[in-house]
Structures are given as structure tokens and as C-alpha cells.
Enzyme design. Structure first.
Site, mmCIF file in Angstrom:
data_model
loop_
_atom_site.group_PDB
_atom_site.id
_atom_site.type_symbol
_atom_site.label_atom_id
_atom_site.label_comp_id
_atom_site.label_asym_id
_atom_site.label_seq_id
_atom_site.Cartn_x
_atom_site.Cartn_y
_atom_site.Cartn_z
ATOM 1 N N HIS A 1 -3.825 6.072 3.485
ATOM 2 C CA HIS A 1 -4.546 4.849 3.113
ATOM 3 C C HIS A 1 -3.921 3.619 3.763
ATOM 4 O O HIS A 1 -4.611 2.776 4.352
ATOM 5 C CB HIS A 1 -4.562 4.709 1.590
ATOM 6 C CG HIS A 1 -5.443 3.606 1.095
ATOM 7 N ND1 HIS A 1 -5.004 2.317 0.912
ATOM 8 C CD2 HIS A 1 -6.758 3.617 0.739
ATOM 9 C CE1 HIS A 1 -5.993 1.573 0.458
ATOM 10 N NE2 HIS A 1 -7.083 2.342 0.343
ATOM 11 N N ASP B 1 0.859 -1.185 0.000
ATOM 12 C CA ASP B 1 0.000 0.000 0.000
ATOM 13 C C ASP B 1 0.891 1.229 0.000
ATOM 14 O O ASP B 1 2.070 1.148 -0.374
ATOM 15 C CB ASP B 1 -0.923 -0.036 1.234
ATOM 16 C CG ASP B 1 -2.308 0.518 0.944
ATOM 17 O OD1 ASP B 1 -2.394 1.707 0.615
ATOM 18 O OD2 ASP B 1 -3.285 -0.259 1.042
ATOM 19 N N SER C 1 -11.281 -1.497 0.349
ATOM 20 C CA SER C 1 -9.938 -1.372 0.905
ATOM 21 C C SER C 1 -9.902 -1.833 2.354
ATOM 22 O O SER C 1 -8.867 -2.286 2.840
ATOM 23 C CB SER C 1 -9.461 0.085 0.839
ATOM 24 O OG SER C 1 -8.914 0.387 -0.409
#
Length: 932
Positions: free
Chosen positions: A116, A58, A351
Site C-alpha cells: 500500500h 503508511d 488512498s
């Protein structure tokens, strides 16, 4: 879900949908994933994924967030672009993103911290903080070792803004479409694009994945995926048809490396509300070998409905599950000094359902540390709570992950699987499988649920089918425990296996099933805790319809409950079942020594393989136990036929030396210097009380020669055959012997004699019971003996009277006697060394005729064996000891002989009757001689 993008790209919008709330305050309700996936606090405290290595690919991990796990491991890797630029990818480096904001005077680029990866990592392993909102539960797998790799290389904020401006300038020339065309999507697709920029991006993702694989992670979370291009799988297939031929795609190579490393890959399905997921979640469709290692993740809301933004499982349904996607996650917001302020924010997206699944894999890996990655995957899939249409469907796949159920074991295996168990374990879920399950490992696996299985192979350790189980085929090469287990086709076992019966019913053979038994059997001790003699403890095998069984067991493991009470557990092999029954030992108060020894053996044989198969012996045992009908088998199993034969042989060897004495006496008192003679003897012995008959036949050829008046030499070659008959046995003893004797007269009427004996014997025996051959065998042996004798001669009034005393030493040897048969005996080699005292007296009177003479005579001999009263032997049957002894004692024997000799010219002939007296036996010999 994080969408693949550069700084920004109008065709690749950010898929992770964020409410972008400010940092959570104490009054806010926190959305935790644990209640939805049924991970209670007690279960979480027991299984936290401790020690399990997980990877996250990520960006924006914000590694200094205070709620991050102490087991977070940021990784660094590098990549050189085709232009020679060396890029450093440091997961601990703060990363920025820019968001274009339209204003009246144009587009403004607003920078912010990229977070994120922090949100994803927090769902997996963040520390709990009950002071945040109404209680933040932290990550699902707090004990996991979390390795994180980024796909964003190190850039300053200024560099990020500069690159974003270049992208924005390039984008001004492109048509502003709400829905990009397939060609445009292909140009920007991670897998399908041939553009240089996308090739670099593929290399970035591949480099990060390879770095994670270098650390031997168990599973890698991938909260990223290209756009789902269509609801129609046919369109998707056509779009990606080229990727199967692109063998040099570094990203696909990294994916294949993960498969070869047995690493699981979790991919977010995507947030386009499409009926098909992004291509990364569809990879097993194009590369079937990936299916065992990949999971597609869709998102559900708090009502456990498919989230409005989530793509469906679609064509990935067979490897797809759902998890909550609306969660509070870790975040950092830059203050006016661009320093991060840490907290939580609520976000939505696949996600965040993906890391819930990845973390759950770690929990299951800790719970089932002995299972392979694929088996852990199958456990998570098959224990999911079914949502939507019944069964695996296009929306939810297998359903919503359910850790409460998953920790109790899989409910299916999706391929042939080998379970290598390294610690004792119980699975309580019902297990159904159309594939072969092979049990390995030296520990026990208990299946406590209701099971429907196709093929089970127990190769190592123990498999306990505690719950109600139906199985088509079982092969047992180790230890299988059953409890009313139904076999539809076949059960087979090897000699090293063990079948354990846990309940009142063991194996149930249905339809035309065949049960092939081998190895050992164990009846659970608890089944006999309160049993008494005559009770059935278990039905080991039950046949239904046209089912059959064959074979038997080598051992029934001793039951401690019964052994303490002097009871025995017997197996009854019947036509339609095999039962285990508790009984007392067999007894017969009237049995003699051999009968009692036979009973002891028969009781011992009840715990040997002979008793644990369908046979006449097992049938006899059932009759003996249920009806008390022994039918004298305790006498038939005795090996006293061999003991009697050896006792006879020892006596016969003694008699051979005594006969040599008689030949010397005859030769000495014969007027001829040299005589050659032949002799034949027949004997019949009968001992009715001992049920023994002996028939003896002997033929001799001898020569005598006088060296002088005082010395006589004698040599005799004999062949003899003895036939012994008993109610349950018969034997034949053959012997060839050579006796050499010398008689020498001393002064004053004294004389001495010396005799040597050499013999070889062959022995055969057969034991039987009714029509059954218990055992048959043959063996050979040898004899070496000698006698020294001294005597005195009286000759009053033409009578000859010779009293004498002899001492014999005889060694009799027999090789081992090993029978073949249904109750065959094994007897070791035997050796006897006998010392005998033999007093004797002979009387003879000669009457002269015109051309010869006639001489009646009487002889009396007595044998007393100094060592050993009776012959006893020790044999074994099936490893159990059997003691046998001769039924006729020959250690003391009185022998009387009456005969007459007729001399005519150079011819002599003689006939005599021989009477021997031993205990319970009166043999009579008829002898004829012809002298020349």
C-alpha cells in the site's frame, strides 16, 4: 485508502480496492493522474516539487522498487508497549499481510507482500518509465524529498501469521454482522475507542507522525482513516463528541503538533460510499484551529465523477478537494521463493487521490516558495475545477485539483493572510477575497487578473494591481502600482510610500470613498514615450459621486523619456481629479537677474512637494502653464528684500563711522571743553525703477571732551530703525550702536583720527504674494568696525578747510534666517568683512555774534568698497537653490552735507541736509542737533 487494521479485522476491512492485476505489460493502458489534474509534461519539467520535504504515513513501502524516487528516505522509530515490549518501526523492512480465504474445511490464511505504501509513495514521486504499458508518467512531484514512516513494526512472516491466527480465534466468538453496531464500531474506532489495543494503535500512528515532523516536512500524506460511521453528520458528531475532551490522546497531540509546525495534513476521505468522510478528514469540525492545515481528499473516476466507492466531502467540504483515485501504482508480487517481483498494478481508492493532492502541494510549494503552508493549501483549493453543484458543495468540496490553473496563483484567500514575497512574481488568476491581504517582503508581486478584494495593506516591497481591480480599503506603506484601480471606501498612504500609475488611469474613487495621498508618485515611463508638451500622460486620481481626496505627494519620480527632451511632468490638482501633464519650462525673456533667478526656482519647485498638493501655488502653476500668466510670482519668490537689507546695513555701518568723524570735527572746533548733545535724523530713499522705498530713523546721544588743545574724545550711542518696502516684501532693520572716536592734531596742521564701532542688530522680514504669506522670519546679528583717518587743516581768512582720507574695516555678521510660510526661504548665517576707502573734505566759516556765533558748513564724503560690488545671498526653498542680489548698489556712494551751527552762550544747535547718491537711489536726510 488503507484502512486501520491489525493483521486483519472483520470490522475494519481494507478500503484500498485493488484490481490486483499482474504486473503491467507493454500492451496495457496506464492510468496516470497527470492528465486529469492538468499537469502537462512542460509544466512538470518546470515544477517537480524540487527540494520540498513531504512525508507519508503508511506501511508496505517496498523501498527497493526500481521506480521509487532516488529521494526516498525511509525512517526508523520505536515504541514501547505498556507490557514493556520494544517495537521497531522500520519503513525499509519488507512487510507482509495475510488475507483470510474461506474453504470447505475452514479458513486459510494466505500471506502476501504489503504494498500500500509503495503505491502511495509512487504517485507522489516515482520515476517515469515510458516502456511500461503505453507510458508510465511516474509521480507528480518527482523532485520532492520523500520521507516515509510505517505504522507496522518489524515482524517475520511467521510472526505475522501467528498474530493473525490469534485474531481469527478471537473473532470466532463475535457475532458475524454485515453492518457492525455503533457500540462495536466505537470499541474498535481509532479515536473513540478506550480499548487497550486501540490505545497502542493510536500511539503507533502518533509515533510515526512525530518522526516525520522531526524532519520538518511541508506536508504529510495520510491514506488511512477509520470507517465513516454514517451519512448523517449529527450521528457522526454524537459519536465523536468525547474526543474534544481527550487531551491526552497521543494521535491528536501529534496532529496538533503538525498544526503548530505549519505542516499540512492530507487525509483520504474513505471508501465506504458514504456522504460523510472518515473522522480524520473531519477533525477541523471538532478542532477549528486545524482547518488551515488540513485537506480532505475524495476520489473521482476518469470521467471526473465522484468515484462509486468514494465517500463524499460532506461536512469537510470547506477543506476538501477531489483527485483521481483509479490509477496504476507501484506494486511487488512475491514469487514462489517469496521474493518480490516489481511492477505496476491498477488500484482504486481515496488512498490514491490523497497522494495526488499531497504531491500537488509540493509542486505549488516549489512554484510559490514564499507562500506559507496555509496559503499553498488555499491556492490548491481555490483553483480547483468546480464539479457538481456550483460552488463549494457536499460532494466534491472545492472540486478537482487543477495544477495548470494553480501555478498562476490563488483565486481566493480563506483567512486574513500576509504574503511575504522573496522574489518578483506574477499571479494571473483573478483574485477575490473577503479577508485582509497584507503584502510584505522587498520584492514585487503582480496581480494580473481581475481582482475583487476587501482590504489590502502594502507593508513592504511592491504590489502591482495590473489587472482590473476593485478594493474596499487600501493602506499603502511601501509601493503600490495601480491601473484603473477602483476604491470603494478608503485609500491611505504614509510618507514612506510610493504610488505608481501603470496606465492612463490610476486610482478611481467611487461612491463616498476618501483618498488620502502621501509619499511619492511614479508615472510609468511607457506612458510618456510619445507624449508632447501639452499632453496628459495619466489621470492619477479620479473622483466619482461624492468621493474626496486630500494630501499630496512628496515627490514625482523623474521620467527619463521627458528629461531627455527637456520636458517636465506637472500635476494638476483639480476638484474632481488629479492629472499628470507634460509641459515646457516657464520662461520670461524680460525678467531681470532676480526675476530669472525666481523663474529658475519656480521651475525647480515644480519637482518638489510644494507643487504636489492642492494649494494656491498649484493653482497658480496651472494658470501659468495653461494661460502663461506668471503674475510676477518669479519676483515675489526672490529673497532680494534680505539682500537689499544687508546691503543697506553694510552701508549704514560705514556711515556710522563717517558720522563719528563729523562729531570729532564739530567737537574740535567748538570752544567748550565738554559737550553733551542729542541728535535725530530722518531719511527717505526712493528708487522707483527698483520698486524699493527705505525709511530711516536715527536718534543719537553723544558726549565730546577735549583732553588738551590737540586731543578730542567722542562717544556716541545711537538707535536706528530702517523700514524697507517692496511690492512683494517688507523688512524692518533695527540697530543699536556705540561709536568711540579720538582726534589728535599733529604738528604742521596735520591731524589723525581713530574710531571704533560696536553694534547689535535685529532684523525682521515678510514676503507675500497676493493674499498668501510666502514667508516670515526674524534674526539677529552684530557689527564690529573701525576707521583710521589722516587729514590736513587749512584756515584761510576765518575758513576751516579739512581734506582727509580714511580706511575702514567692518565685519557684519547675521545669524541664519529661516522663514516659516508657504514658500519659506532658508538662508544660512552670513558674514561680510568690508574694507572701505573714504576720502572726505569739510569747509566751515564762523561768524561771531555778541554772545555767540553762527557757523555754516559744507561736507563731502565718498565711499568706495574694495571687496564686493553688491550683496548676493543664496537661499533655498523646499530644498531648491535661490540666488538673490540687492537691487540697489551701495558699494560706491557720494554723500554731501550742508548745515549751520548756532552757538549761544553754553548752548549749541545745528541743522543740516544730507544728500547721498547711490546708483538709482537719492536719499535725503534731515538732521537736527542740540548741544549743551
Amino acid at each position: 485508502m488503507y484502512k486501520i487494521k491489525h493483521s486483519f479485522n472483520k470490522t475494519l476491512i481494507a478500503i484500498s480496492i485493488s484490481s490486483f492485476l499482474s504486473i503491467a505489460y507493454a500492451t496495457e493502458s496506464i492510468e496516470n493522474p497527470q492528465p486529469i489534474i492538468q499537469l502537462s509534461e512542460s509544466l512538470s519539467s518546470k515544477y517537480s516539487g524540487k527540494g520540498v520535504k513531504l512525508g507519508v504515513m503508511d506501511e508496505g513501502f517496498m523501498v527497493k522498487h526500481p521506480r521509487h524516487s532516488s529521494h526516498l528516505h525511509p525512517l526508523i522509530h520505536q515504541l514501547t508497549t505498556p507490557e514493556g515490549e520494544v517495537r521497531i518501526y522500520d519503513a525499509s523492512y519488507p512487510q507482509f499481510e495475510v488475507n483470510p480465504v474461506e474453504k470447505e474445511d475452514g479458513i486459510d490464511l494466505i500471506p502476501s507482500l504489503e504494498t500500500h505504501g509503495a503505491g502511495v509513495a509512487g504517485i507522489i514521486a516515482a520515476q517515469a518509465d515510458k516502456t511500461l504499458g503505453d507510458g508510465y508518467s511516474g509521480g507528480i512531484a518527482k523532485g520532492a524529498e520523500l520521507y516515509v514512516a510505517t505504522k507496522s513494526y518489524k515482524r517475520t512472516l511467521e510472526k505475522v501469521i501467528q498474530d493473525a491466527k490469534k485474531e481469527l480465534e478471537n473473532a470466532k466468538d463475535e457475532e458475524d454482522e454485515k453492518t457492525p453496531s455503533l457500540d462495536q464500531m466505537a470499541k474498535n474506532d481509532l479515536l473513540a475507542s478506550k480499548e487497550k489495543e486501540m490505545a497502542i494503535e493510536r500511539a503507533e500512528w502518533a509515533s510515526g507522525l512525530n518522526k516525520l515532523l522531526d524532519n520538518n516536512v511541508f506536508a504529510i500524506n495520510n491514506s488511512w482513516n477509520p470507517f465513516s460511521i454514517s451519512d448523517d453528520i449529527n450521528v457522526v458528531d454524537k459519536f465523536y463528541q468525547s474526543i474534544k475532551q481527550n487531551k491526552h490522546n497521543p494521535l491528536l497531540q501529534a496532529i496538533m503538533r503538525a498544526k503548530n509546525s505549519n505542516t499540512l495534513l492530507v487525509f483520504a476521505a474513505g471508501n465506504e460510499s458514504k456522504k460523510q468522510p472518515g473522522v480524520m478528514a473531519l477533525l477541523p469540525r471538532y478542532f477549528p484551529e486545524l482547518e488551515k492545515n488540513l485537506i480532505s481528499a475524495v476520489a473521482v473516476d476518469k470521467e471526473q465523477k465522484i468515484a462509486s466507492y468514494s465517500n463524499h466531502c460532506g461536512a469537510s467540504k470547506n477543506w476538501c478537494v477531489a483527485a483521481p483515485g483509479d490509477l496504476h501504482v507501484l506494486i511487488g508480487v512475491a514469487d514462489e521463493h517469496k521474493k518480490p517481483q516489481y511492477g505496476l498494478t491498477k488500484e482504486q481508492g481515496t488512498s490514491f487521490s490523497a497522494p495526488a493532492i499531497t504531491a500537488s502541494l509540493a509542486v505549488l510549494k516549489e512554484r510559490f516558495d514564499y507562500l506559507t503552508a496555509t496559503q499553498i493549501r488555499d491556492t490548491l483549493l481555490t483553483t480547483a475545477t468546480d464539479l457538481g453543484e456550483k460552488g463549494v458543495d457536499n460532494v466534491y468540496g472545492w472540486g478537482l485539483i487543477n495544477l495548470k490553473k494553480a501555478v498562476n496563483g490563488p483565486t481566493q484567500f480563506l483567512n486574513d493572510e500576509t504574503i511575504t514575497v522573496t522574489r518578483d512574481d506574477h499571479w494571473s488568476n483573478p483574485l477575490a477575497s473577503q479577508f485582509k491581504i497584507t503584502k510584505k517582503g522587498d520584492k514585487s508581486l503582480h496581480l494580473d487578473g481581475e481582482n475583487h478584494l476587501d482590504t489590502v495593506a502594502v507593508e513592504e516591497g511592491r504590489l502591482a494591481l495590473n489587472g482590473k481591480t476593485k478594493v474596499k480599503t487600501i493602506s499603502n506603506h511601501a509601493n503600490l502600482a495601480v491601473n484603473g484601480t477602483e476604491v470603494e471606501q478608503n485609500y491611505s498612504s504614509s510618507g514612506q510610500s510610493q504610488l505608481e500609475v501603470l496606465g492612463k488611469s490610476g486610482l478611481i474613487a467611487n461612491a463616498q470613498a476618501n483618498i488620502h495621498l502621501a509619499g511619492s508618485l511614479k508615472i510609468d515611463d511607457k506612458l510618456t514615450e510619445k507624449t508632447e508638451a501639452g499632453d496628459v500622460s495619466a489621470t492619477v486620481v479620479q473622483l466619482k459621486d461624492k468621493a474626496t481626496y486630500q494630501g499630496g505627494f512628496t515627490q514625482l519620480v523623474e521620467n527619463e523619456n521627458l528629461a531627455k527632451r527637456g520636458l517636465i511632468q506637472d500635476l494638476y490638482f483639480k476638484e474632481s481629479e488629479i492629472i499628470a501633464k507634460v509641459n515646457k519650462p516657464l520662461t520670461d525673456e524680460k525678467a531681470d537677474t532676480n526675476g530669472q533667478a525666481g523663474l529658475a526656482l519656480l521651475n525647480a519647485l515644480r519637482t518638489t512637494p510644494i507643487a504636489y498638493r492642492r494649494s494656491w501655488y498649484n493653482g497658480w502653476l496651472q494658470s501659468a502653464l495653461e494661460q502663461r500668466k506668471l503674475d510676477n510670482l518669479h519676483y515675489a519668490v526672490s529673497n532680494n528684500i534680505y539682500a537689499d537689507s544687508l546691503e543697506l546695513l553694510r552701508s549704514q555701518n560705514r556711515k556710522g563711522l563717517t558720522q563719528a568723524q563729523q562729531h570729532l570735527f564739530t567737537a574740535y572746533h567748538t570752544p567748550l571743553q565738554t559737550t553733551v548733545w542729542a541728535e535725530h535724523l530722518n531719511q527717505k530713499q526712493s528708487a522707483s525703477s527698483k520698486h524699493t522705498d527705505v525709511k530711516h530713523h536715527q536718534s543719537q546721544l553723544g558726549v565730546n571732551h577735549k583732553l588738551a588743545d590737540k586731543t578730542v574724545l567722542s562717544a556716541t550711542l545711537s538707535q536706528q530703525k530702517n523700514r524697507l518696502e517692496k511690492p512683494f516684501a517688507q523688512a524692518t532693520l533695527k540697530q543699536t550702536a556705540l561709536n568711540i572716536g579720538l582726534r589728535y592734531h599733529l604738528d604742521n596742521a596735520w591731524f589723525s583720527e581713530a574710531t571704533l564701532q560696536f553694534a547689535r542688530q535685529k532684523y525682521q522680514q515678510s514676503r507675500r504674494f497676493a493674499s498668501h504669506q510666502l514667508g516670515t522670519a526674524e534674526t539677529r546679528g552684530s557689527t564690529l568696525g573701525g576707521e583710521m583717518r589722516i587729514g590736513y587743516q587749512f584756515m584761510p581768512n576765518q575758513w576751516i578747510i579739512e581734506p582727509s582720507l580714511g580706511v575702514q574695516w567692518i565685519q557684519t555678521k547675521m545669524n541664519g534666517l529661516n522663514e516659516s510660510g508657504e514658500l519659506a526661504t532658508q538662508t544660512a548665517a552670513m558674514r561680510y568683512r568690508d574694507v572701505n576707502i573714504v576720502p572726505s573734505v569739510k569747509l566751515q566759516r564762523t561768524f561771531q555774534l555778541e554772545q555767540g556765533s553762527i557757523s555754516p558748513y559744507i561736507g563731502l564724503n565718498y565711499l568706495h568698497r574694495l571687496n564686493g560690488k553688491i550683496t548676493k545671498i543664496t537661499s533655498n526653498i523646499a530644498g531648491k537653490t535661490l540666488h538673490s542680489e540687492a537691487t540697489t548698489k551701495r558699494n560706491r556712494q557720494l554723500n554731501g552735507e550742508v548745515g549751520v551751527k548756532l552757538h549761544y552762550k553754553n548752548w549749541f544747535t545745528a541743522m543740516n541736509l544730507d544728500y547721498s547718491r547711490v546708483k538709482s537711489c537719492k536719499p535725503i536726510w534731515l538732521e537736527s542737533k542740540c548741544w549743551l
